[in-house]
Design an enzyme around this catalytic site. Structure first.
Site, PDB file in Angstrom:
ATOM      1  CB  SER A  57      -0.952  -0.039   1.183  1.00  0.00           C
ATOM      2  OG  SER A  57      -1.956   0.920   0.897  1.00  0.00           O
ATOM      3  CG  ASP A  97      -2.756  -0.371  -2.316  1.00  0.00           C
ATOM      4  OD1 ASP A  97      -2.764   0.914  -1.864  1.00  0.00           O
ATOM      5  OD2 ASP A  97      -3.246  -1.253  -1.702  1.00  0.00           O
ATOM      6  CG  ASP A 136      -6.067   0.663  -0.480  1.00  0.00           C
ATOM      7  OD1 ASP A 136      -5.270   1.813  -0.522  1.00  0.00           O
ATOM      8  OD2 ASP A 136      -5.829  -0.294   0.344  1.00  0.00           O
ATOM      9  CG  ASP A 182      -3.182   4.196  -1.261  1.00  0.00           C
ATOM     10  OD1 ASP A 182      -3.903   4.046  -2.025  1.00  0.00           O
ATOM     11  OD2 ASP A 182      -2.950   3.405  -0.140  1.00  0.00           O
TER      12      ASP A 182
END
Length: 456
Positions: free
Chosen positions: A154, A313, A315, A311
């Site tokens: 992440s 990734d 999500d 961000d």
């Protein structure tokens, strides 16, 4: 510890980490305090699998993310999936999907996971490229899988990687299908990981898994763009600056915004392409001071209406706009965006209901179907927004693994920039679907001569 490290280096399937460990051993034996400390930390224990899966620095040793650790986790998870599907639906072949971001070794960890799943008899799908985490969560349900793995850390620093696990179909109750794991599933999976034998006993298939067609991304993009409602909120006059923060969300986010009718999207050029070093930011987290500086510079240059940031990734979603009171750009807090999205979703539902029924609105004649939710660390404002509109509200423990399991969920958020605006598509936080509804909301405000700060 030294003998354990030498044994690890001899068996490590990754020549890069084996060489790094050999060098570290030599330095430690030569008396380097820093090398001795690093070696001790790398071998002081084993990464513990929990509801968040795994997340740690890359490197050799059982307390780091590497191919040995990932192989053992994949073997344990595959044993769990075979067992649980065999119990719930005897004779059914388990099915799993594996995704990955653009961090160092993510693609290798994902492919070896697919190889181990396949060798265990699991029908396995591998994402076609480095793609956002919400797309993996979407695929778990779209492909009717029993399990899903996303290799990502992440918004962690570049030296880290991680391993997130989702369950679906026969492996979990209905409310958890497509969601990240909760107890007791984490403990059951951890027990199977701990039961895995020697590294050389873990079988890897040489082929047999299916690399998905890029159409899986197109399906997500189409479904996410369709969340907007041009009949109720027709304005698309909005100048957007978007940054994917050196992550994997840029192409998908632009495609979704464009398909929803938002054509004026400027990507922050320096952060547009995936780069595992995240060179322009100290930490690739939109909440970190300075992370949005380049995006705000671009916004001033093109006279944008709004900045959207994901961000790495994708999500999570961050929003910045020009505060009419000060004339300065400001990033909105997660609770502010959470309340704005909640109010917008209520307005969408009310407009759709009124249009369908021909009524003048909700007159307090009973509760409406559906639930709004947020975590205990988030603001209480969403509960008041929901109550005023006649909807139920639930407060959950921290984490989307809990928010996404709320029965009848319409919308959920937590203050750390996580928003679930379409639980029927992605039962997790999704920064891309959130971004497109934020754009719809901001365009509607602009058409009325307002900004999102006026809406606040």
């Amino acid at each position: 510890m030294f003998s354990q490290a030498r044994d690890w280096a001899a068996k490590d399937p990754d020549p890069a980490t084996a060489a790094a460990l050999t060098e570290l051993l030599q330095l430690a034996e030569d008396g380097s305090p820093a090398a001795s400390q690093e070696l001790a930390d790398s071998f002081s224990g084993t990464l513990q699998f929990g509801t968040a899966g795994l997340r740690a620095a890359l490197g050799p040793g059982p307390n780091r993310m590497n191919r040995v650790v990932v192989r053992r986790v994949a073997a344990g998870l595959s044993a769990f999936l075979v067992d649980v599907v065999g119990e719930a639906a005897p004779g059914t072949r388990p099915r799993a999907v594996v995704g990955y971001d653009a961090r160092y070794n993510s693609d290798i960890f994902a492919e070896e996971t697919a190889a181990i799943f396949t060798a265990a008899g699991i029908e396995t799908f591998l994402m076609p490229s480095a793609l956002p985490t919400p797309l993996l969560a979407f695929a778990v349900r779209a492909l009717d899988c029993d399990g899903g793995v996303m290799v990502t850390a992440s918004h962690n620093p570049p030296q880290d990687n991680g391993y997130k696990v989702y369950l679906g179909r026969h492996a979990v109750e209905d409310s958890g299908r497509g969601a990240q794991i909760v107890a007791p599933y984490d403990a059951r999976i951890a027990a199977r990981i701990n039961a895995v034998g020697a590294l050389e006993s873990i079988a890897l298939a040489t082929d047999g898994w299916t690399v998905l067609d890029p159409s899986v991304a197109a399906d997500y993009e189409r479904a996410t763009a369709a969340l907007t409602d041009a009949a109720l909120f027709p304005s698309r006059d909005l100048r957007i600056v978007l940054t994917p923060m050196h992550g994997v969300g840029g192409e998908t986010a632009v495609a979704v915004l464009n398909a929803a009718g938002f054509a004026d999207v400027t990507l922050v050029a320096e952060q547009a392409e995936p780069d595992p070093d995240f060179p322009t930011v100290n930490f690739p987290n939109p909440e970190e001071p300075g992370a949005l500086d380049l995006a705000l510079e671009a916004a001033a240059r093109v006279d944008a209406d709004i900045v959207l940031a994901n961000d790495p990734d994708a999500d999570r979603a961050a929003v910045a706009a020009k505060d009419p009171d000060t004339g300065a750009w400001r990033m909105l807090r997660g609770d502010e965006v959470g309340a704005l999205l909640g109010a917008h979703i209520v307005a969408r539902l009310a407009a759709g209901t009124d249009e369908a029924s021909g009524s003048a609105g909700h007159a307090g004649g009973g509760a409406r179907a559906g639930v709004f939710a947020n975590s205990i660390v988030s603001s209480r404002l969403l509960s008041r927004i929901a109550a005023a509109a006649g909807y139920a509200h639930e407060e959950t423990l921290t984490g989307f693994k809990w928010i996404s399991r709320v029965p009848g969920l319409i919308y959920g958020y937590e203050e750390a920039l996580g928003y679930c605006v379409a639980p029927e598509l992605v039962r997790d936080k999704d920064g891309i679907s959130a971004a497109v509804l934020i754009a719809e909301m901001a365009a509607a405000a602009k058409a009325d001569g307002k900004t999102i700060f006026d809406t606040l």
